[in-house]
Structures are given as C-alpha cells and as structure tokens.
Design an enzyme around this catalytic site. Structure first.
Site, mmCIF file in Angstrom:
data_model
loop_
_atom_site.group_PDB
_atom_site.id
_atom_site.type_symbol
_atom_site.label_atom_id
_atom_site.label_comp_id
_atom_site.label_asym_id
_atom_site.label_seq_id
_atom_site.Cartn_x
_atom_site.Cartn_y
_atom_site.Cartn_z
ATOM 1 N N HIS A 56 20.805 -47.418 82.169
ATOM 2 C CA HIS A 56 20.615 -46.435 83.242
ATOM 3 C C HIS A 56 21.827 -45.527 83.411
ATOM 4 O O HIS A 56 21.700 -44.407 83.902
ATOM 5 C CB HIS A 56 20.275 -47.144 84.558
ATOM 6 C CG HIS A 56 18.863 -47.626 84.611
ATOM 7 N ND1 HIS A 56 18.153 -47.781 85.779
ATOM 8 C CD2 HIS A 56 17.999 -47.979 83.624
ATOM 9 C CE1 HIS A 56 16.939 -48.217 85.521
ATOM 10 N NE2 HIS A 56 16.818 -48.363 84.211
ATOM 11 N N THR B 285 13.394 -58.759 76.477
ATOM 12 C CA THR B 285 13.350 -60.176 76.097
ATOM 13 C C THR B 285 14.089 -61.021 77.132
ATOM 14 O O THR B 285 14.017 -62.247 77.112
ATOM 15 C CB THR B 285 13.990 -60.380 74.702
ATOM 16 O OG1 THR B 285 14.036 -61.775 74.406
ATOM 17 C CG2 THR B 285 15.418 -59.879 74.645
ATOM 18 N N SER C 269 28.683 -42.964 85.710
ATOM 19 C CA SER C 269 28.192 -42.213 86.884
ATOM 20 C C SER C 269 27.341 -43.110 87.778
ATOM 21 O O SER C 269 27.359 -42.974 89.004
ATOM 22 C CB SER C 269 27.394 -40.980 86.443
ATOM 23 O OG SER C 269 26.343 -41.337 85.561
ATOM 24 N N ASN D 72 16.415 -46.794 90.325
ATOM 25 C CA ASN D 72 17.548 -47.663 90.646
ATOM 26 C C ASN D 72 17.452 -48.324 92.015
ATOM 27 O O ASN D 72 17.928 -49.453 92.198
ATOM 28 C CB ASN D 72 18.856 -46.857 90.598
ATOM 29 C CG ASN D 72 19.180 -46.329 89.211
ATOM 30 O OD1 ASN D 72 18.785 -46.932 88.214
ATOM 31 N ND2 ASN D 72 19.868 -45.213 89.145
ATOM 32 N N ASP E 11 29.054 -42.584 81.213
ATOM 33 C CA ASP E 11 30.260 -42.137 81.913
ATOM 34 C C ASP E 11 30.482 -42.864 83.226
ATOM 35 O O ASP E 11 31.249 -42.407 84.078
ATOM 36 C CB ASP E 11 30.176 -40.625 82.180
ATOM 37 C CG ASP E 11 28.963 -40.287 83.041
ATOM 38 O OD1 ASP E 11 28.184 -41.207 83.375
ATOM 39 O OD2 ASP E 11 28.793 -39.105 83.402
#
Ligand code: HEM
Ligand SMILES: *[C@@H]1O[C@H](CO)[C@@H](O)[C@H](O)[C@H]1NC(C)=O
Ligand SMILES: *[C@@H]1O[C@H](CO)[C@@H](O)[C@H](O)[C@H]1NC(C)=O
Ligand SMILES: *[C@@H]1O[C@H](CO)[C@@H](O)[C@H](O)[C@H]1NC(C)=O
Length: 325
Positions: free
Chosen positions: A70, A198, A80, A98, A78
C-alpha cells in the site's frame, strides 16, 4: 578565436549536462549495498524486531507485507503511508483501502528505534518497510532475497492516490491488470504478488458480496464463511477470516490451490482463476511452488523499485509517523 571559445563553452556545457545526467541516473538507482558502510547492522536490527513481533502474533508478517504494497502503490515506496493525520495534514491512513484495515505501525516504530540505536539518522522508513516486509515473508516460510535499498522518505502523502491506485477487492481481472500496469507491473507480476494472500486475514466487509452473491465460489466454502459474516451490512463487518484457508500462517503456494477449488476469499482472488488469461499461471504455481517463489521475488523487487526518492530528494525521517520539522 571567437569560434574556439564558442567550442570550449559548448563542450563544457555538454560536460555539465553529461555529469548531471550521470548523477541523475545513479542517484535514481537503489542497490543492495547502499548501507554496507553506513549501517551494516540494519538487517539484524530489523530481523530481531520482526522475529519478536511475529512470535507474539503470526499475522504481523502479513500486516507488514501489506503495508509495503500500500505504500509503494501511492507515489512510490516512500513511506507516505506511515504519516499520521494531523489537523493540518491529511495522510493515506483513512483512505478507503486503508481505513480500519492497515495495521502494524507500532512494529515499524519499534524497528525504527532499534535501527536508530545502531546508526542514528541513517536509514529511511521506506527502506525499513522494504526490509521488514521481506523478513516477514522469510520468517513465515517464504523465499529470501536481497532487498534493494537507498530510498528516502516523502514529505507528502496522497489520500486520493491511495483511493485511486490500490485495487478494491471487488475488482475484475481487467481492472486488477490495469491498476498494476499503471505501476509498471505486468499481469504476471500481479498474479505472483497476489500470492501474498497465502498469509493474513480479511474483514467480512471485504468478502461479503463474494460469499453471498457470486457464483464462482464453492458452495460449502461460501456457507462456512457465511457463518461468521452476516449478510446484512453493518453487522459483523470486522469479523476476520483467513485469506488462505489451508495454511493461513505459512507462506506457501496453497493460496493458488484454493483458487482452483473455487475457494478464493475475495472476489479479486477468484478472478485470477475464472476461465481467463491467468488460469494457466495459477495452475503452474499449484504444481511448482519454486516458480511461485521466484516470480514473487521478482515482483517484490519490481514493486520496491516504484519511483523511489533518492539522492537528496525527500528526507530521512526521525519519526516514521511525521515529517521532520
Ligand atoms: C491484486 C490486488 C489486491 C487486492 C484487491 C487486495 C485486497 C486485499 C484485501 C481486501 C485485504 C483484506 C483487508 C481488510 O480486511 O481490510 C487484503 C489483505 C492482505 N493483502 Fe491484499 N490485495 C491485493 C494485492 C496484494 C499484494 C500485491 C500484496 C503484497 C505483496 C497483498 C498483501 C496482503 C496481505 C499480506 C494481507 C493480509 C493483511 C493482514 O492480515 O493484516 N495484497 N488484501
Ligand atoms: C474511517 O473509519 C472511521 C471509523 O470507522 C470513520 O468514522 C471515518 O469516517 C472513516 N474515515 C473516512 C475518511 O472514511
Ligand atoms: C474498472 O471498473 C470500473 C467499474 O467498477 C469500470 O468503469 C472501468 O471501466 C474498469 N476499468 C477497466 C480497465 O477494467
Ligand atoms: C447482492 O446483490 C443484490 C442485488 O444486486 C444486492 O442488493 C445485495 O446488497 C447484494 N448482497 C451482498 C451481501 O452484497
């Protein structure tokens, strides 16, 4: 004379441009040896904290792996995603993919402080996430690889990027493929990286429509999942089920076996084996775990290469949750 000085000026301009291009290219590249002088201890420090976190809760390996995904899909790898919201800053944590779902930030904080004890102010949060994701995979039985590092941390985040770039579990194969293509990842990479399912768990709200409304699902499996995921939205939304019903805490190829038996938990999972172009790849991974592992590693390295900040761009955050003052 005039001609000569013109030529000299021209050639020095060309030299400057050439040097700029060189530094531009070399600073844009990650490498596995970036910390070999500045912080060789980073790997042991990360691994130690990850081992402790997974010993306490197996799921944490999965949660950290998902954080890396994500993060990388939104303005590159980065860190973020790690930035907390403040009254004057809207980060990525409450974006739809999220909100109430991503977890493991305390473990990243613990790793950051362990790493900063060994070499203060040297290692980025973005690299910590990349190394920790790899360690989680390894600790749960998956493949090992050398992680490319040298990323720096962003001073920005993108709420809209998180909403638009990360595929929802309702996606069909065409949408999954195009969202990965937008990040420079092939359909083959997409199928291999989906094997991350998995391990780990999903909330009822993410698979409710699949177990009640889809027909590409094994009836007994749907019934089993319905027992702990009520049809009515708003009830049991956060009830959890394993993404891989066979071995939910072992990183292996059983995820693909589930798909062949129409026991994918998410609609998007089952899309990978649904009479389309990716069926053959799924079958191949059922037969050959080593091929899955090799392609997963290739995919993880490619995903880790998505537009990193390098050189003097960005910063090395002191606290992974906030931009330096
Ligand atoms: C192909 C498109 C993908 C979709 C649509 C998707 C969707 C989801 C959803 C809906 C969940 C459950 C979230 C929740 O309960 O709130 C989940 C969990 C998870 N995803 Fe994905 N995912 C995808 C690809 C990936 C990739 C590429 C990775 C990593 C390489 C990944 C790693 C994980 C892991 C490890 C979990 C379990 C997390 C935990 O237990 O905390 N996923 N995914
Ligand atoms: C995130 O989830 C919380 C709790 O469910 C909710 O109150 C909030 O409105 C959500 N935020 C966004 C931006 O959707
Ligand atoms: C993705 O899905 C949306 C609807 O959910 C659709 O409008 C769009 O055309 C799809 N795009 C692709 C490339 O499949
Ligand atoms: C199933 O589909 C129907 C008709 O589209 C819809 O009204 C219902 O909300 C869906 N149920 C679930 C659990 O998604």
């Amino acid at each position: 004379m005039a001609w000569a000085s013109g030529a000299v000026r021209r050639s020095s301009i060309i030299t400057v441009i050439f040097l700029l291009t060189l530094t531009g290219v070399s600073s844009a590249k990650l490498s596995t040896s970036f910390y070999s002088k500045s912080c060789p201890g980073v790997y042991d420090a990360v691994k130690l904290v990850m081992k402790a976190a997974i010993a306490k809760e197996k799921r944490m390996g999965a949660s950290i792996l998902r954080l890396f995904f994500h993060d990388c899909f939104v303005q590159g790898c980065d860190a973020s995603l790690l930035l907390d919201d403040t009254p004057s800053f809207k980060g990525e944590k409450t974006a739809a993919p999220n909100n109430g779902s991503v977890r493991g930030f305390e473990v990243i904080d613990a790793i950051k402080s362990a790493v900063d004890k060994v070499c203060p102010g040297v290692v980025s949060c973005a690299d910590i996430l990349a190394i920790a994701a790899r360690d989680g995979v390894v600790i749960l039985g998956g493949p090992n690889w050398d992680v490319k590092v040298g990323r720096r941390d962003s001073t920005t985040a993108s709420f809209n990027g998180a909403n638009n770039n990360i595929p929802p579990p309702t996606s069909g194969l065409a949408n999954l493929t195009s969202l990965f293509a937008a990040q420079g990842l092939s359909q083959k990479d997409m199928v291999a990286l989906s094997g991350a399912h998995t391990i780990g768990l999903a909330r009822c709200t993410t698979f409710r429509a699949h177990i009640y409304n889809d027909t590409d699902i094994d009836a007994a499996f749907a019934w089993t999942r319905q027992c702990d995921c009520p049809r009515k939205s708003g009830s049991g939304d956060n009830n959890l089920a394993p993404l891989d019903l066979l071995t939910p805490t072992i990183f292996g190829n059983d995820y693909y076996q589930n798909l062949v038996w129409k026991k994918g938990l998410l609609h998007s999972d089952q899309e990978l084996f649904n009479g389309g172009a990716t069926d053959a790849q799924v079958l191949w991974y059922v037969i050959s775990q080593s091929s899955f592992f090799a392609d997963f590693v290739t995919g993880m390295i490619k995903m880790g290469d998505i537009t990193p900040l390098t050189g003097s761009s960005g910063q090395i955050r002191k606290n992974c949750r906030q931009v330096n003052n």
